[in-house]
Design a protein around this motif. Structure first.
Motif, PDB file in Angstrom:
ATOM      1  N   SER A  41       0.866  -1.191   0.000  1.00  0.00           N
ATOM      2  CA  SER A  41       0.000   0.000   0.000  1.00  0.00           C
ATOM      3  C   SER A  41       0.894   1.228   0.000  1.00  0.00           C
ATOM      4  CB  SER A  41      -0.838   0.045   1.280  1.00  0.00           C
ATOM      5  OG  SER A  41      -1.883  -0.868   1.236  1.00  0.00           O
ATOM      6  N   ALA A  42       0.264   2.383  -0.115  1.00  0.00           N
ATOM      7  CA  ALA A  42       0.980   3.643   0.095  1.00  0.00           C
ATOM      8  C   ALA A  42       1.225   3.811   1.591  1.00  0.00           C
ATOM      9  CB  ALA A  42       0.134   4.789  -0.429  1.00  0.00           C
ATOM     10  N   THR A  47      -2.445   8.313   0.617  1.00  0.00           N
ATOM     11  CA  THR A  47      -3.536   8.315  -0.362  1.00  0.00           C
ATOM     12  C   THR A  47      -4.546   9.414  -0.055  1.00  0.00           C
ATOM     13  OG1 THR A  47      -3.185   5.939  -0.582  1.00  0.00           O
ATOM     14  CG2 THR A  47      -5.193   6.822  -1.569  1.00  0.00           C
ATOM     15  N   GLU A  74       1.628   4.211  -4.008  1.00  0.00           N
ATOM     16  CA  GLU A  74       2.093   2.818  -3.997  1.00  0.00           C
ATOM     17  C   GLU A  74       3.425   2.663  -4.742  1.00  0.00           C
ATOM     18  OE1 GLU A  74      -1.043   3.555  -3.679  1.00  0.00           O
ATOM     19  OE2 GLU A  74      -1.793   2.103  -2.213  1.00  0.00           O
ATOM     20  N   ASP A 155      -5.700  -4.852  -0.886  1.00  0.00           N
ATOM     21  CA  ASP A 155      -6.096  -6.193  -0.437  1.00  0.00           C
ATOM     22  C   ASP A 155      -6.525  -7.023  -1.643  1.00  0.00           C
ATOM     23  OD1 ASP A 155      -5.804  -5.446   2.218  1.00  0.00           O
ATOM     24  OD2 ASP A 155      -7.923  -4.944   2.476  1.00  0.00           O
TER      25      ASP A 155
HETATM   26  N1  ASP Z   1      -3.589   3.199  -0.599  1.00  0.00           N
HETATM   27  C1  ASP Z   1      -4.916   2.866  -0.978  1.00  0.00           C
HETATM   28  C2  ASP Z   1      -5.902   3.383   0.048  1.00  0.00           C
HETATM   29  O1  ASP Z   1      -5.500   3.980   1.020  1.00  0.00           O
HETATM   30  C3  ASP Z   1      -5.109   1.418  -1.214  1.00  0.00           C
HETATM   31  C4  ASP Z   1      -4.823   0.535  -0.033  1.00  0.00           C
HETATM   32  O2  ASP Z   1      -4.080   0.901   0.865  1.00  0.00           O
HETATM   33  O3  ASP Z   1      -5.345  -0.581   0.008  1.00  0.00           O
HETATM   34  O4  ASP Z   1      -7.082   3.227  -0.125  1.00  0.00           O
END
Ligand code: ASP
Ligand code: MG
Length: 422
Positions: A41-42, A47, A74, A155
């Protein structure tokens, strides 16, 4: 060589130390003999910041550019993770969505997978790469544009890779150590489940237990991906976390495994509608078009010849939806009435309700679950406003102020504090 997918969420890669911590967990799996696909993920909060930048720049933004900006978080963590692994002496390489390529539909902001070809990554594994670090949450549209999968989408990326590469398992590392019988902030008696079935997890995920993106569980169920949810801040052992698996892999079947809640609900009732074929379609069609996520629906039994002003059969319709969608729902109903598509005497909104549900595959074979639930709520003096059931779930709408009390009482009533399910 067996492939393992490991996914690290935003809090698990929140800074360089945490990336190093996650990398150590990856190294351990490489040393156990796996080829590893890491989905990142970031960094947490990133995000949200990117989304804010986009909407501050343009109120009615071009969704393609939203995705171009928002997918970038990401990319940073994928590169940093690959670098950190290389520093540990592990052959690792980062992959952005287009490089794999992760092929998706062109619904920007909520794209869906079309295909994840294995060739490119497999070739690198064959050449000695041990870890492929893939940017989660993103893909490539048929028009060659960057797409994103919807919030929490990493996910789903992880599960899709596990399915595409026939992975032995998909480990989702997060900031909690598993899936709980209920929200531990509501009762200290909540305990971690060792196992939960896909179906139960799906109910809990969509009912507001925010551990996994709902679509990732749907995908895991479809492709029978064994999913493990575990904490990146604890030592990993054989029994760490919660395994989300097929029903056949669960021995014990208690009637209820969890109590879920959803705080921000609203209930809308249309009083005195005509009871005729097509009335439900005339109500829920416009609601769907307005983007209202209707959840529970109750239609009263029809009252014949209600009064002189209303000849013919009439009834009432009640539905629930998220509280922030009430204005849209109200407008859709008022417009439908103005057009003459539907007719009602009154539209009553109760925006002060919460939903509490009990979930368990054991409900299929145990009787008396509903009775026990309702008795428990009655004993606490909690009035039930709407009830709905499915094969493995019973949900009620109650006044929001009683939500915590209801969760605690039901958790006790179904003895969820007892020994862990295995
Ligand atoms: N970075 C994205 C979010 O915060 C996707 C993830 O983390 O799953 O929604
Ligand atoms: Mg997440």
């Amino acid at each position: 060589m067996p492939v393992l997918v490991m996914k690290f969420g935003g809090t698990s890669v929140a800074d360089l130390d945490r990336i190093a911590n996650a990398a150590a967990k990856v190294r351990a799996e490489v040393e156990r003999g796996h080829e590893v696909i890491v989905i990142v993920s970031a960094m947490s909060g990133k995000t949200n910041e990117l989304v804010k930048w986009v909407s501050e720049t343009a109120t009615f933004y071009d969704a393609r550019e939203y995705d171009a900006v928002v997918a970038s978080g990401e990319n940073v963590t994928a590169g940093l993770m690959a670098l950190r692994l290389q520093e540990m002496g592990i052959p690792a390489r980062s992959w952005q969505g287009w490089q794999v390529p992760i092929l998706t539909t062109s619904q920007h902001g909520s794209a869906r997978f079309i295909d994840i070809p294995r060739t490119n990554i497999e070739q690198k594994f064959a050449e000695g790469m041990k870890v492929a670090v893939v940017a989660g949450f993103q893909g490539l549209s048929p028009e060659n544009r960057i797409t994103t999968l919807g919030r929490g989408g990493s996910d789903t990326t992880a599960v899709a890779f596990a399915a595409a590469f026939d992975a032995v398992r998909c480990d989702i590392y997060t900031d909690v150590d598993g899936v709980y019988t209920t929200d531990p902030r509501i009762t200290k008696k909540a305990r971690k489940l060792d196992r939960i079935s896909y179906e139960e997890m799906l109910e809990l995920a969509s009912l507001g237990a925010k551990v996994l993106q709902t679509r990732s569980v749907e995908l895991a169920m479809r492709y029978k991906v064994r999913l493990r949810v575990l904490s990146s801040f604890e030592e990993v052992t054989e029994t760490s976390g919660t395994l989300v698996c097929a029903e056949e892999d669960i021995m014990e079947s208690k009637a209820v495994v969890g109590v879920a809640h959803s705080r921000e609900e609203a209930k809308i009732t249309l009083f005195t509608i005509e009871d005729r074929p097509g009335i439900a379609a005339a109500i829920f069609g416009p609601l769907a078009e307005a983007g209202v996520n209707v959840d529970m629906i109750v239609q009263n039994i029809s009252e014949k010849d209600y009064d002189e002003a209303h000849p013919g059969a009439v009834t009432d319709m009640t539905f629930s939806c998220p509280v922030d969608q009430v204005p849209r729902a109200r407008r859709a109903m008022e417009e439908a009435r103005a057009r003459g598509a539907i007719n009602y005497d009154d539209l009553i909104i109760d925006d002060d309700v919460a939903k509490v549900s009990v979930v368990g595959i054991g409900m299929r074979s145990h009787t008396g679950v509903a009775a026990r639930m309702f008795t428990t709520l009655a004993r606490e003096g909690i009035n039930i406003k709407v009830i709905s059931t499915s094969e493995i779930k019973i949900s009620v709408l109650i006044d929001r102020k009683y939500m915590e009390l209801a969760v605690q009482a039901l958790h006790d009533a179904f003895a969820l504090e007892g020994a862990g399910r295995s």
